[in-house]
Design a protein around this motif. Structure first.
Motif, mmCIF file in Angstrom:
data_model
loop_
_atom_site.group_PDB
_atom_site.id
_atom_site.type_symbol
_atom_site.label_atom_id
_atom_site.label_comp_id
_atom_site.label_asym_id
_atom_site.label_seq_id
_atom_site.Cartn_x
_atom_site.Cartn_y
_atom_site.Cartn_z
ATOM 1 N N ALA A 1 0.144 -4.155 -17.473
ATOM 2 C CA ALA A 1 0.047 -3.052 -16.514
ATOM 3 C C ALA A 1 -1.395 -2.795 -16.094
ATOM 4 O O ALA A 1 -1.719 -1.726 -15.603
ATOM 5 C CB ALA A 1 0.640 -1.783 -17.102
ATOM 6 N N SER A 2 -2.246 -3.810 -16.272
ATOM 7 C CA SER A 2 -3.640 -3.623 -15.876
ATOM 8 C C SER A 2 -4.069 -4.730 -14.921
ATOM 9 O O SER A 2 -3.740 -4.696 -13.742
ATOM 10 C CB SER A 2 -4.549 -3.539 -17.111
ATOM 11 O OG SER A 2 -4.360 -4.664 -17.949
ATOM 12 N N ARG A 3 -4.763 -5.740 -15.422
ATOM 13 C CA ARG A 3 -5.274 -6.792 -14.528
ATOM 14 C C ARG A 3 -4.156 -7.582 -13.860
ATOM 15 O O ARG A 3 -4.367 -8.217 -12.833
ATOM 16 C CB ARG A 3 -6.184 -7.735 -15.314
ATOM 17 C CG ARG A 3 -7.403 -7.045 -15.914
ATOM 18 C CD ARG A 3 -8.322 -8.046 -16.600
ATOM 19 N NE ARG A 3 -9.432 -7.385 -17.249
ATOM 20 C CZ ARG A 3 -9.457 -7.052 -18.539
ATOM 21 N NH1 ARG A 3 -8.401 -7.314 -19.306
ATOM 22 N NH2 ARG A 3 -10.508 -6.447 -19.067
ATOM 23 N N GLU A 4 -2.960 -7.544 -14.442
ATOM 24 C CA GLU A 4 -1.844 -8.303 -13.894
ATOM 25 C C GLU A 4 -1.266 -7.658 -12.631
ATOM 26 O O GLU A 4 -0.507 -8.292 -11.901
ATOM 27 C CB GLU A 4 -0.722 -8.421 -14.934
ATOM 28 C CG GLU A 4 -1.146 -9.058 -16.256
ATOM 29 C CD GLU A 4 -1.728 -8.047 -17.233
ATOM 30 O OE1 GLU A 4 -1.953 -8.427 -18.391
ATOM 31 O OE2 GLU A 4 -1.968 -6.878 -16.840
ATOM 32 N N ILE A 5 -1.596 -6.409 -12.376
ATOM 33 C CA ILE A 5 -1.021 -5.686 -11.236
ATOM 34 C C ILE A 5 -1.889 -5.889 -9.996
ATOM 35 O O ILE A 5 -3.062 -5.491 -9.987
ATOM 36 C CB ILE A 5 -0.915 -4.174 -11.541
ATOM 37 C CG1 ILE A 5 -0.103 -3.930 -12.810
ATOM 38 C CG2 ILE A 5 -0.318 -3.434 -10.350
ATOM 39 C CD1 ILE A 5 1.340 -4.349 -12.719
ATOM 40 N N PRO A 6 -1.357 -6.510 -8.930
ATOM 41 C CA PRO A 6 -2.137 -6.659 -7.697
ATOM 42 C C PRO A 6 -2.403 -5.289 -7.070
ATOM 43 O O PRO A 6 -1.534 -4.414 -7.067
ATOM 44 C CB PRO A 6 -1.238 -7.503 -6.790
ATOM 45 C CG PRO A 6 -0.179 -8.078 -7.681
ATOM 46 C CD PRO A 6 -0.015 -7.116 -8.820
ATOM 47 N N THR A 7 -3.616 -5.108 -6.576
ATOM 48 C CA THR A 7 -3.976 -3.867 -5.912
ATOM 49 C C THR A 7 -4.069 -4.103 -4.412
ATOM 50 O O THR A 7 -4.863 -4.924 -3.958
ATOM 51 C CB THR A 7 -5.316 -3.327 -6.443
ATOM 52 O OG1 THR A 7 -5.198 -3.073 -7.846
ATOM 53 C CG2 THR A 7 -5.705 -2.037 -5.731
ATOM 54 N N ILE A 8 -3.250 -3.385 -3.672
ATOM 55 C CA ILE A 8 -3.303 -3.496 -2.212
ATOM 56 C C ILE A 8 -4.428 -2.634 -1.663
ATOM 57 O O ILE A 8 -5.184 -3.046 -0.787
ATOM 58 C CB ILE A 8 -1.942 -3.091 -1.604
ATOM 59 C CG1 ILE A 8 -0.851 -4.060 -2.079
ATOM 60 C CG2 ILE A 8 -2.014 -3.063 -0.072
ATOM 61 C CD1 ILE A 8 0.554 -3.614 -1.734
ATOM 62 N N ARG A 9 -4.555 -1.409 -2.205
ATOM 63 C CA ARG A 9 -5.640 -0.523 -1.797
ATOM 64 C C ARG A 9 -6.055 0.323 -2.984
ATOM 65 O O ARG A 9 -5.262 1.124 -3.484
ATOM 66 C CB ARG A 9 -5.207 0.386 -0.653
ATOM 67 C CG ARG A 9 -6.350 1.249 -0.098
ATOM 68 C CD ARG A 9 -5.830 2.388 0.771
ATOM 69 N NE ARG A 9 -4.872 1.938 1.760
ATOM 70 C CZ ARG A 9 -4.159 2.765 2.517
ATOM 71 N NH1 ARG A 9 -4.302 4.076 2.391
ATOM 72 N NH2 ARG A 9 -3.290 2.283 3.400
ATOM 73 N N PRO A 10 -7.286 0.186 -3.471
ATOM 74 C CA PRO A 10 -7.737 1.026 -4.581
ATOM 75 C C PRO A 10 -8.379 2.308 -4.047
ATOM 76 O O PRO A 10 -8.751 2.385 -2.869
ATOM 77 C CB PRO A 10 -8.801 0.157 -5.252
ATOM 78 C CG PRO A 10 -9.407 -0.599 -4.102
ATOM 79 C CD PRO A 10 -8.290 -0.833 -3.105
ATOM 80 N N PRO A 11 -8.510 3.319 -4.888
ATOM 81 C CA PRO A 11 -9.266 4.501 -4.468
ATOM 82 C C PRO A 11 -10.739 4.127 -4.287
ATOM 83 O O PRO A 11 -11.253 3.236 -4.964
ATOM 84 C CB PRO A 11 -9.078 5.484 -5.618
ATOM 85 C CG PRO A 11 -8.724 4.638 -6.790
ATOM 86 C CD PRO A 11 -8.013 3.438 -6.263
ATOM 87 N N ARG A 12 -11.418 4.804 -3.389
ATOM 88 C CA ARG A 12 -12.815 4.475 -3.101
ATOM 89 C C ARG A 12 -13.754 4.950 -4.199
ATOM 90 O O ARG A 12 -14.816 4.362 -4.401
ATOM 91 C CB ARG A 12 -13.237 5.106 -1.765
ATOM 92 C CG ARG A 12 -12.523 4.547 -0.547
ATOM 93 C CD ARG A 12 -13.138 5.084 0.745
ATOM 94 N NE ARG A 12 -13.074 6.538 0.803
ATOM 95 C CZ ARG A 12 -12.052 7.221 1.296
ATOM 96 N NH1 ARG A 12 -10.984 6.570 1.759
ATOM 97 N NH2 ARG A 12 -12.066 8.544 1.325
ATOM 98 N N SER A 13 -13.384 6.027 -4.898
ATOM 99 C CA SER A 13 -14.296 6.636 -5.866
ATOM 100 C C SER A 13 -13.493 7.442 -6.886
ATOM 101 O O SER A 13 -12.299 7.710 -6.701
ATOM 102 C CB SER A 13 -15.260 7.577 -5.143
ATOM 103 O OG SER A 13 -14.551 8.648 -4.541
ATOM 104 N N SER A 14 -14.184 7.866 -7.945
ATOM 105 C CA SER A 14 -13.544 8.744 -8.935
ATOM 106 C C SER A 14 -13.127 10.059 -8.302
ATOM 107 O O SER A 14 -12.074 10.623 -8.633
ATOM 108 C CB SER A 14 -14.503 9.022 -10.098
ATOM 109 O OG SER A 14 -14.695 7.875 -10.884
ATOM 110 N N ARG A 15 -13.952 10.546 -7.386
ATOM 111 C CA ARG A 15 -13.626 11.812 -6.733
ATOM 112 C C ARG A 15 -12.325 11.688 -5.940
ATOM 113 O O ARG A 15 -11.467 12.573 -6.016
ATOM 114 C CB ARG A 15 -14.775 12.230 -5.818
ATOM 115 C CG ARG A 15 -14.544 13.573 -5.133
ATOM 116 C CD ARG A 15 -15.758 13.976 -4.354
ATOM 117 N NE ARG A 15 -15.569 15.265 -3.706
ATOM 118 C CZ ARG A 15 -16.488 15.875 -2.969
ATOM 119 N NH1 ARG A 15 -17.677 15.303 -2.796
ATOM 120 N NH2 ARG A 15 -16.238 17.041 -2.414
#
Length: 281
Positions: free
Chosen positions: A231-245
Motif C-alpha cells: 500500500a505504499s510504493r506499489e500504488i501508482p500515483t496519478i496526482r499527488p498533493p503539492r505540499s503538506s499544507r
C-alpha cells in the motif's frame, strides 16, 4: 529488590499518566491500559536499542525502567522496524477512542504491544485481529498476546487478505493510498487511522470515518512510519498533493466507483481519490 520493583511500578504509573496527557483525552481507560500492559513483555530481552537524535543508543542494562520513556525501541534495527513512539500512539488512541465491544483490525502489529493496549481498551467483549507481515514477529506476537482475550494474530500482507468487519482499523505502516478492501471492511460509524505518505516528504496521520454519505477524512498530526508493503510504493500515483499544507486540507475520500475526481481533488490514485470538500458540501 523490593525497591527496584517499587521504582519500576512508579515509573510505569508516571508513564501511563503522561500518556493520558499526550492522548488529549479525558478517558481514564487510556491511562489504565498503559499502566497495565508491561512494555518489556513485548520486546526481546534487554539491553535494548532505543532511538535518540535520529540514531540508536543501547540502554545501560536490561532494567525495564529504561523503557518507560517516550522512545522508540528497535525490534529489527537493520530494517528500522521499531515498536512505535508511545506519545504518538497515545494521541492516535485519543483521536479514535476505542470503545468496549468493538472489533479492531490492527495492521503492523510488531510484537503486539499496541495490540494489547487496543485489546484492553475494547474490553469487555471486544475483538482485535492483528496482522503482521514479518513471520518471526507474528509468531512472537502470538506468544506475547496469549494472556489477552479476544486477540488473534495473522501472519499476512494485510493489503492482500480480507479484513474482518471492523469498527476500527489501526494501521502502523506508511500508506500512499488505503486499499478499497480496508474501506469495505469498515462498518458504519467505523474509524480508520493510518499514516498517509503521498510523497516522500509528507507524513500525516489521517482519520477516516465511514458513514452512509461516504468517507469523511480529518488530518490529525505529523506521523512517520516505515512503508506498508502493498500500500505504499506499489500504488501508482496519478496526482499527488503539492505540499503538506495542501495534503492537510483533505476532508473526504472517494472510491472511483462512487465519484470521479473533480476540482476539489487533492490526490488521485487508480481506485480512489482524496478531496478538499467535506461530505456535506
Amino acid at each position: 529488590m523490593a525497591s527496584e520493583k517499587a521504582a519500576l511500578e512508579q515509573a510505569r504509573r508516571d508513564f501511563a499518566r503522561s500518556m493520558l496527557k499526550e492522548s488529549g483525552s479525558a478517558d481514564p481507560r487510556i491511562e489504565r491500559a498503559f499502566e497495565l500492559v508491561p512494555r518489556e513483555a513485548f520486546l526481546p530481552p534487554g539491553p535494548w536499542l532505543t532511538t535518540h537524535h535520529g540514531g540508536y543508543v543501547e540502554t545501560p542494562d536490561a532494567d525495564p525502567i529504561h523503557l518507560y520513556r517516550n522512545r522508540l525501541v528497535a525490534l529489527k534495527a537493520d530494517k528500522q522496524i521499531n515498536t512505535g513512539e508511545p506519545a504518538l500512539h497515545a494521541a492516535w488512541l485519543g483521536a479514535v477512542a476505542p470503545r468496549a465491544g468493538e472489533r479492531v483490525s490492527h495492521i503492523g502489529a510488531g510484537l503486539g504491544y499496541y495490540t494489547a493496549i487496543l485489546s484492553v481498551l475494547t474490553l469487555p467483549g471486544g475483538r482485535v485481529t492483528a496482522f503482521e507481515i514479518e513471520e518471526d514477529l507474528a509468531e512472537q506476537a502470538r506468544r506475547n498476546l496469549k494472556p489477552f482475550d479476544g486477540v488473534s494474530v495473522i501472519h499476512a500482507d494485510a493489503t492482500r487478505v480480507a479484513l474482518p468487519p471492523s469498527d476500527l482499523i489501526y494501521v502502523n505502516a506508511g500508506v500512499v493510498a488505503p486499499p478499497l478492501a480496508w474501506l469495505a471492511a469498515l462498518q458504519p460509524g467505523g474509524r480508520l487511522i493510518f499514516p498517509w505518505r503521498p510523497r516522500e516528504e509528507i507524513g500525516i496521520a489521517l482519520r477516516v470515518d465511514a458513514s452512509p454519505a461516504g468517507f469523511a477524512v480529518r488530518a490529525l498530526m505529523p506521523s512517520w512510519f516505515i512503508p506498508c508493503t502493498g500500500a505504499s510504493r506499489e500504488i501508482p500515483t496519478i496526482r499527488p498533493p503539492r505540499s503538506s499544507r495542501q495534503a492537510s486540507a483533505v476532508r473526504s475520500l472517494w472510491p472511483m466507483a462512487a465519484r470521479v475526481p473533480d476540482e476539489s481533488a487533492i490526490a488521485v490514485y487508480p481506485d480512489l481519490w482524496f478531496s478538499s470538500a467535506a461530505l456535506d458540501a
